[in-house]
Design a protein around this motif. Sequence first.
Motif, PDB file in Angstrom:
ATOM      1  N   GLU A  60      -2.456  -7.480   4.645  1.00  0.00           N
ATOM      2  CA  GLU A  60      -1.121  -6.455   3.815  1.00  0.00           C
ATOM      3  C   GLU A  60      -1.612  -5.078   3.630  1.00  0.00           C
ATOM      4  O   GLU A  60      -0.804  -4.077   3.266  1.00  0.00           O
ATOM      5  CB  GLU A  60      -0.718  -7.294   2.638  1.00  0.00           C
ATOM      6  CG  GLU A  60      -0.152  -8.597   2.863  1.00  0.00           C
ATOM      7  CD  GLU A  60       0.396  -9.424   1.639  1.00  0.00           C
ATOM      8  OE1 GLU A  60       0.352  -8.929   0.491  1.00  0.00           O
ATOM      9  OE2 GLU A  60       0.778 -10.443   1.772  1.00  0.00           O
ATOM     10  N   ASP A  61      -2.934  -5.038   3.172  1.00  0.00           N
ATOM     11  CA  ASP A  61      -3.536  -3.527   3.033  1.00  0.00           C
ATOM     12  C   ASP A  61      -3.529  -2.764   4.146  1.00  0.00           C
ATOM     13  O   ASP A  61      -3.876  -3.192   5.254  1.00  0.00           O
ATOM     14  CB  ASP A  61      -4.975  -3.932   2.194  1.00  0.00           C
ATOM     15  CG  ASP A  61      -4.825  -4.752   1.054  1.00  0.00           C
ATOM     16  OD1 ASP A  61      -3.774  -4.521   0.332  1.00  0.00           O
ATOM     17  OD2 ASP A  61      -5.805  -5.124   0.577  1.00  0.00           O
ATOM     18  N   GLU A  62      -3.312  -1.549   3.825  1.00  0.00           N
ATOM     19  CA  GLU A  62      -3.301  -0.599   4.861  1.00  0.00           C
ATOM     20  C   GLU A  62      -4.779  -0.343   5.436  1.00  0.00           C
ATOM     21  O   GLU A  62      -4.963  -0.004   6.777  1.00  0.00           O
ATOM     22  CB  GLU A  62      -2.768   0.732   4.519  1.00  0.00           C
ATOM     23  CG  GLU A  62      -1.299   0.843   4.550  1.00  0.00           C
ATOM     24  CD  GLU A  62      -0.500   2.224   4.078  1.00  0.00           C
ATOM     25  OE1 GLU A  62      -1.566   3.178   4.199  1.00  0.00           O
ATOM     26  OE2 GLU A  62       0.544   2.251   3.576  1.00  0.00           O
ATOM     27  N   GLU A  63      -5.684  -0.671   4.686  1.00  0.00           N
ATOM     28  CA  GLU A  63      -6.960  -0.360   5.112  1.00  0.00           C
ATOM     29  C   GLU A  63      -7.466  -1.398   6.366  1.00  0.00           C
ATOM     30  O   GLU A  63      -8.374  -1.197   6.861  1.00  0.00           O
ATOM     31  CB  GLU A  63      -8.091  -0.511   3.919  1.00  0.00           C
ATOM     32  CG  GLU A  63      -7.865  -1.571   3.269  1.00  0.00           C
ATOM     33  CD  GLU A  63      -8.957  -1.735   2.244  1.00  0.00           C
ATOM     34  OE1 GLU A  63      -9.553  -2.760   1.670  1.00  0.00           O
ATOM     35  OE2 GLU A  63      -9.077  -0.792   1.328  1.00  0.00           O
TER      36      GLU A  63
END
Length: 78
Positions: A60-63
């Motif tokens: 879910e994190d862009e990273e």
Amino acid sequence: TTGFLPTASVAFLDEIFKANSAILNTLLTILNERKFDNGAGIREDCPVRCVVGASNELPEDEELDALYDRFLLRKEVK
């Protein structure tokens, strides 16, 4: 590193998206450049040809997008 990822030609990575940022950066380097920085200032070639990653959760994190994009085949199992 004998017997570990930097010397493997095939690798299975379980719960790949739960790894910490240092491990994720190392994985990106191995996947993108086929190189492993061994911590002693030496950059080793990695013979990896096939990497299979598994996770119970989608990132879910862009990273995590950079790592997720490296897996060309994706299969969601419900």
